[in-house]
Design a protein around this motif. Structure first.
Motif, PDB file in Angstrom:
ATOM      1  N   GLU A 123       0.831  -1.210   0.000  1.00  0.00           N
ATOM      2  CA  GLU A 123       0.000   0.000   0.000  1.00  0.00           C
ATOM      3  C   GLU A 123       0.862   1.255   0.000  1.00  0.00           C
ATOM      4  N   HIS A 124       0.431   2.268  -0.774  1.00  0.00           N
ATOM      5  CA  HIS A 124       1.060   3.589  -0.704  1.00  0.00           C
ATOM      6  C   HIS A 124      -0.034   4.640  -0.826  1.00  0.00           C
ATOM      7  N   LYS A 125       0.286   5.870  -0.411  1.00  0.00           N
ATOM      8  CA  LYS A 125      -0.734   6.922  -0.351  1.00  0.00           C
ATOM      9  C   LYS A 125      -0.619   7.927  -1.485  1.00  0.00           C
ATOM     10  N   HIS A 126      -0.068   7.520  -2.624  1.00  0.00           N
ATOM     11  CA  HIS A 126       0.155   8.444  -3.733  1.00  0.00           C
ATOM     12  C   HIS A 126      -0.676   8.088  -4.962  1.00  0.00           C
ATOM     13  N   ALA A 127      -1.832   7.484  -4.771  1.00  0.00           N
ATOM     14  CA  ALA A 127      -2.678   7.094  -5.900  1.00  0.00           C
ATOM     15  C   ALA A 127      -3.197   8.316  -6.661  1.00  0.00           C
ATOM     16  N   ALA A 128      -3.350   9.452  -5.982  1.00  0.00           N
ATOM     17  CA  ALA A 128      -3.869  10.654  -6.620  1.00  0.00           C
ATOM     18  C   ALA A 128      -2.905  11.207  -7.673  1.00  0.00           C
ATOM     19  N   GLN A 129      -1.626  10.868  -7.560  1.00  0.00           N
ATOM     20  CA  GLN A 129      -0.637  11.346  -8.531  1.00  0.00           C
ATOM     21  C   GLN A 129      -0.617  10.509  -9.803  1.00  0.00           C
ATOM     22  N   LYS A 130      -1.396   9.443  -9.853  1.00  0.00           N
ATOM     23  CA  LYS A 130      -1.472   8.546 -10.998  1.00  0.00           C
ATOM     24  C   LYS A 130      -0.093   8.061 -11.439  1.00  0.00           C
ATOM     25  N   PRO A 131       0.618   7.337 -10.555  1.00  0.00           N
ATOM     26  CA  PRO A 131       1.964   6.900 -10.899  1.00  0.00           C
ATOM     27  C   PRO A 131       1.964   5.803 -11.964  1.00  0.00           C
ATOM     28  N   VAL A 132       3.019   5.794 -12.775  1.00  0.00           N
ATOM     29  CA  VAL A 132       3.211   4.791 -13.828  1.00  0.00           C
ATOM     30  C   VAL A 132       3.923   3.597 -13.208  1.00  0.00           C
ATOM     31  N   VAL A 133       3.416   2.390 -13.442  1.00  0.00           N
ATOM     32  CA  VAL A 133       4.026   1.176 -12.885  1.00  0.00           C
ATOM     33  C   VAL A 133       5.194   0.739 -13.756  1.00  0.00           C
ATOM     34  N   ILE A 134       6.344   0.506 -13.121  1.00  0.00           N
ATOM     35  CA  ILE A 134       7.526   0.020 -13.822  1.00  0.00           C
ATOM     36  C   ILE A 134       7.754  -1.425 -13.400  1.00  0.00           C
ATOM     37  N   GLU A 135       7.928  -2.300 -14.361  1.00  0.00           N
ATOM     38  CA  GLU A 135       8.171  -3.723 -14.060  1.00  0.00           C
ATOM     39  C   GLU A 135       9.636  -3.986 -13.842  1.00  0.00           C
TER      40      GLU A 135
END
Length: 142
Positions: free
Chosen positions: A130-142
């Protein structure tokens, strides 16, 4: 005659990235994170300008150390008092504070100047998923 591009501090666009550390080696993960924090992945990278991005690392409790590093590697720090050099073995550090272990690895790969210190403030490390930065719409890096 071509001109060399120089980024300006006010024109830098910062992106948010999420990296899942599950099963990844700490050193290789730290290199990837340090490059993103400095902005070395961008074609507009300029060494004297802070053009890095924000990085969120999750599941650091599941990252691995290869070889015998858990038993042989130590984290040393000094309290400031005479004779107060403290040492923590990495098996203990990874069990109790895996976030600190990754932060120290990344800190060692970033320049020791104002740009490096500013870049480290954009690193967000979380023990779980879990992290609290969902509002920033982060890009997932594999």
């Amino acid at each position: 005659m071509s001109n060399t591009f120089m980024a300006k501090a006010g024109e830098v666009e910062r992106q948010w990235y999420v990296i899942d550390a599950t099963g990844k080696t700490m050193g290789r993960l730290a290199v990837q994170v340090a490059d993103l924090l400095r902005g070395k992945n961008k074609p507009t990278f300029t060494p004297h300008v802070d053009c890095g991005d924000f990085v969120i690392v999750t599941n650091v409790e599941k990252m691995v150390l290869t070889g015998k590093k858990l038993e042989q590697k130590y984290y040393y720090h000094h309290t400031g008092y005479i004779g107060h050099m403290k040492s923590v073995r990495y098996d203990n550090l990874m069990a109790n504070r895996p976030e600190l272990a990754l932060q120290l690895a990344v800190k060692g790969m970033i320049p020791d100047n104002t740009i490096g210190r500013k870049a480290l403030t954009r690193l967000h490390v979380y023990k779980g998923a879990e992290h609290k930065h969902a509002a920033q719409k982060p890009v997932v890096i594999e």
